[in-house]
Design a protein around this motif. Structure first.
Motif, mmCIF file in Angstrom:
data_model
loop_
_atom_site.group_PDB
_atom_site.id
_atom_site.type_symbol
_atom_site.label_atom_id
_atom_site.label_comp_id
_atom_site.label_asym_id
_atom_site.label_seq_id
_atom_site.Cartn_x
_atom_site.Cartn_y
_atom_site.Cartn_z
ATOM 1 N N ALA A 1 0.799 -1.236 0.000
ATOM 2 C CA ALA A 1 0.000 0.000 0.000
ATOM 3 C C ALA A 1 0.828 1.281 0.000
ATOM 4 N N ASP A 2 0.236 2.334 -0.575
ATOM 5 C CA ASP A 2 0.769 3.689 -0.448
ATOM 6 C C ASP A 2 0.038 4.413 0.680
ATOM 7 N N ILE A 26 1.668 5.513 9.068
ATOM 8 C CA ILE A 26 0.904 4.553 9.876
ATOM 9 C C ILE A 26 1.862 3.564 10.560
ATOM 10 N N PHE A 27 2.883 3.115 9.867
ATOM 11 C CA PHE A 27 3.789 2.126 10.467
ATOM 12 C C PHE A 27 4.779 2.751 11.447
ATOM 13 N N LYS A 28 5.148 4.013 11.215
ATOM 14 C CA LYS A 28 6.157 4.637 12.097
ATOM 15 C C LYS A 28 5.527 5.503 13.192
ATOM 16 N N ASP A 29 4.305 6.035 12.924
ATOM 17 C CA ASP A 29 3.757 7.007 13.861
ATOM 18 C C ASP A 29 2.244 6.828 14.002
ATOM 19 N N ALA A 30 1.809 5.556 14.177
ATOM 20 C CA ALA A 30 0.368 5.313 14.343
ATOM 21 C C ALA A 30 -0.086 5.983 15.623
ATOM 22 N N ARG A 31 -1.272 6.612 15.608
ATOM 23 C CA ARG A 31 -1.744 7.338 16.780
ATOM 24 C C ARG A 31 -2.948 6.671 17.452
ATOM 25 N N ARG A 44 -6.390 6.882 9.177
ATOM 26 C CA ARG A 44 -5.917 6.717 7.806
ATOM 27 C C ARG A 44 -4.758 7.651 7.533
ATOM 28 N N GLY A 45 -3.887 7.220 6.622
ATOM 29 C CA GLY A 45 -2.734 8.052 6.308
ATOM 30 C C GLY A 45 -1.760 7.315 5.415
ATOM 31 N N PRO A 46 -0.640 7.970 5.052
ATOM 32 C CA PRO A 46 0.375 7.313 4.227
ATOM 33 C C PRO A 46 0.963 6.110 4.961
ATOM 34 N N VAL A 47 1.350 5.089 4.209
ATOM 35 C CA VAL A 47 1.773 3.826 4.833
ATOM 36 C C VAL A 47 2.945 4.033 5.798
ATOM 37 N N GLY A 78 -2.211 16.300 9.977
ATOM 38 C CA GLY A 78 -1.217 16.795 9.004
ATOM 39 C C GLY A 78 -0.728 15.662 8.135
ATOM 40 N N ASP A 79 -0.109 16.031 6.987
ATOM 41 C CA ASP A 79 0.461 15.068 6.051
ATOM 42 C C ASP A 79 -0.552 13.981 5.664
ATOM 43 N N ASN A 80 -1.799 14.405 5.438
ATOM 44 C CA ASN A 80 -2.838 13.467 5.005
ATOM 45 C C ASN A 80 -3.092 12.351 6.013
ATOM 46 N N HIS A 81 -2.811 12.633 7.281
ATOM 47 C CA HIS A 81 -2.965 11.648 8.360
ATOM 48 C C HIS A 81 -4.169 12.070 9.218
ATOM 49 N N PHE A 82 -5.107 11.139 9.438
ATOM 50 C CA PHE A 82 -6.323 11.443 10.200
ATOM 51 C C PHE A 82 -6.521 10.376 11.271
ATOM 52 N N VAL A 83 -7.058 10.795 12.412
ATOM 53 C CA VAL A 83 -7.320 9.824 13.479
ATOM 54 C C VAL A 83 -8.682 10.107 14.097
ATOM 55 N N ASN A 84 -9.356 9.031 14.483
ATOM 56 C CA ASN A 84 -10.714 9.127 14.997
ATOM 57 C C ASN A 84 -10.690 8.727 16.473
ATOM 58 N N CYS A 85 -10.226 9.646 17.337
ATOM 59 C CA CYS A 85 -10.020 9.272 18.732
ATOM 60 C C CYS A 85 -10.030 10.523 19.603
ATOM 61 N N PHE A 86 -10.654 10.420 20.787
ATOM 62 C CA PHE A 86 -10.743 11.562 21.696
ATOM 63 C C PHE A 86 -9.382 11.989 22.245
#
Ligand code: SF4
Length: 381
Positions: A261-262, A281-286, A275-278, A350-358
């Motif tokens: 994946a990209d 997600i692998f280095k900085d998953a939130r 969701r975000g760039p691969v 940022g950087d096309n990275h989104f998170v769904n969490c309080f």
């Protein structure tokens, strides 16, 4: 005027869909707040509940999550092939569509798939020619009473203006392109005469036969052995690079996501968690769920005979989805009175990275560092 252009224009007239041409940086497919529910005797299952993502031309988007998280239903909703008990209740799916058959240089227009009838001419045109599906189980995808070649030719004749002889030659060529040896002979085989790996290659050949710009690969390596899996992944990556085909890759395997994946979309109980760039997600998953999934991947550096971390509990029954954040009964960062009372919203990092969490919304984020997972807290069902 080409037939597809007439169809698009008619559809625009009937449905009021905008025909403004897509810009050069626009995605090929845009999914916005899509919701698809199953209406069962026992109740309503919110299988897809507010899913948004984009697929850019020539890119691979990996959709990952445990079984039952809504990955496959999302794809069926995009293609409008949902089961009779399911319905798209809201949201929008838009596709950049070629107006001139499969001519790669033809003009493009936006078509809103969610406003088309599942059996309309335009949806039948889109399925196969614009978006093709590589299903999980190729044995079920091919009819056992017709040769694979005839079935591929049937698809080609349905979508392309070619003679029978030309369709056969195209089928042989795609067989060769996917690495099937002796394609002139193998084209006349029945699906049950082929090995698992060859059947999977044949189904990829069928998907590619009409030059779609988007492939949806639904766990395409689940039913095959590990060696063949590696070959199929390599093949898909090669075809994607050569043809610049976009791919939505559905899997529960983060190792496959890392390879293919990209962009990554992480789903849980019908919702996108992150969701975000691969690499991000692998280095900085939130999200705590993404972090837990990543911790549970076996690695060559894992200590032998030490159990891998797992996610506590199990995925909730779809009829009994937890209130608030659907992950809260299993989350190690659970905040009582917050996570179980309201649904979090997608927050851009940022950087096309989104998170769904309080943890990341200003009103609810705790003062402590939110990126590092904390020790388990008291949980609530
Ligand atoms: Fe965990 Fe709360 Fe974030 Fe859900 S919203 S993942 S329960 S911290």
């Amino acid at each position: 005027m080409p037939i597809i252009s007439k169809l698009v224009n008619n559809t625009v007239a009937k449905t009021g869909i905008t025909s403004a041409p897509p810009g050069p940086n626009d995605p090929l497919l845009r999914v916005e707040d899509l919701r698809a529910y199953f209406y069962m005797d026992e109740g309503i299952v919110k299988a897809v509940d507010g899913v948004s993502f984009e697929v850019h031309p020539g890119k691979v988007v990996g959709i990952v999550g445990e079984s039952g998280c809504g990955k496959s239903v999302t794809m069926k909703a995009i293609l409008q092939i949902l089961e009779p008990t399911a319905k798209i209740v809201s949201g929008k799916v838009s596709l950049r569509m070629r107006t001139g058959s499969d001519d790669p240089n033809s003009a493009e227009e936006w078509i809103e798939l969610t406003r088309q009838k599942p059996n309309s001419r335009i949806m039948r045109r889109i399925r196969g020619a614009e978006i093709a599906l590589i299903p999980q189980e190729p044995m079920a995808a091919f009819s056992p009473v017709h040769t694979v070649g005839n079935q591929i030719m049937e698809t080609i004749l349905l979508h392309r203006k070619v003679s029978k002889a030309e369709a056969r030659q195209i089928a042989i060529d795609v067989f060769r392109a996917v690495g099937i040896s002796m394609p002139e002979q193998r084209i006349d085989s029945y699906s049950w005469e082929l090995s698992g790996g060859l059947r999977q290659r044949a189904i990829i050949a069928m998907a590619l036969s009409c030059n779609p710009r988007l492939l949806i690969a639904d766990e395409p390596t689940t039913a095959i052995d590990v060696t063949t899996q590696a070959q199929i992944l390599k093949l898909l990556r090669r075809l994607q690079e050569e043809r610049q085909t976009s791919i939505i890759f559905i899997t529960h395997d983060l190792g496959v996501i890392a390879q293919m994946a990209d962009e990554v979309v992480v789903m849980y109980l019908g919702m996108v968690m992150e969701r975000g760039p691969v690499m991000t997600i692998f280095k900085d998953a939130r999200h705590p769920y993404t972090q837990a999934l990543l911790r549970s991947i076996p690695s060559v550096q894992s200590t032998p005979r030490v159990k891998l971390p797992t996610i506590a509990g199990s995925i909730a029954h779809p009829f009994n989805r937890p209130s608030g954040c659907p992950f809260h009964p299993r989350c190690t960062r659970f905040m009582r009175g917050v996570c179980n009372t309201a649904e979090p919203r997608m927050i851009p990092l940022g950087d096309n990275h989104f998170v769904n969490c309080f943890l990341y919304s200003q009103e609810t984020a705790p003062a402590a560092d939110t990126a590092a997972p904390a020790a388990p807290t008291e949980q609530s069902a």
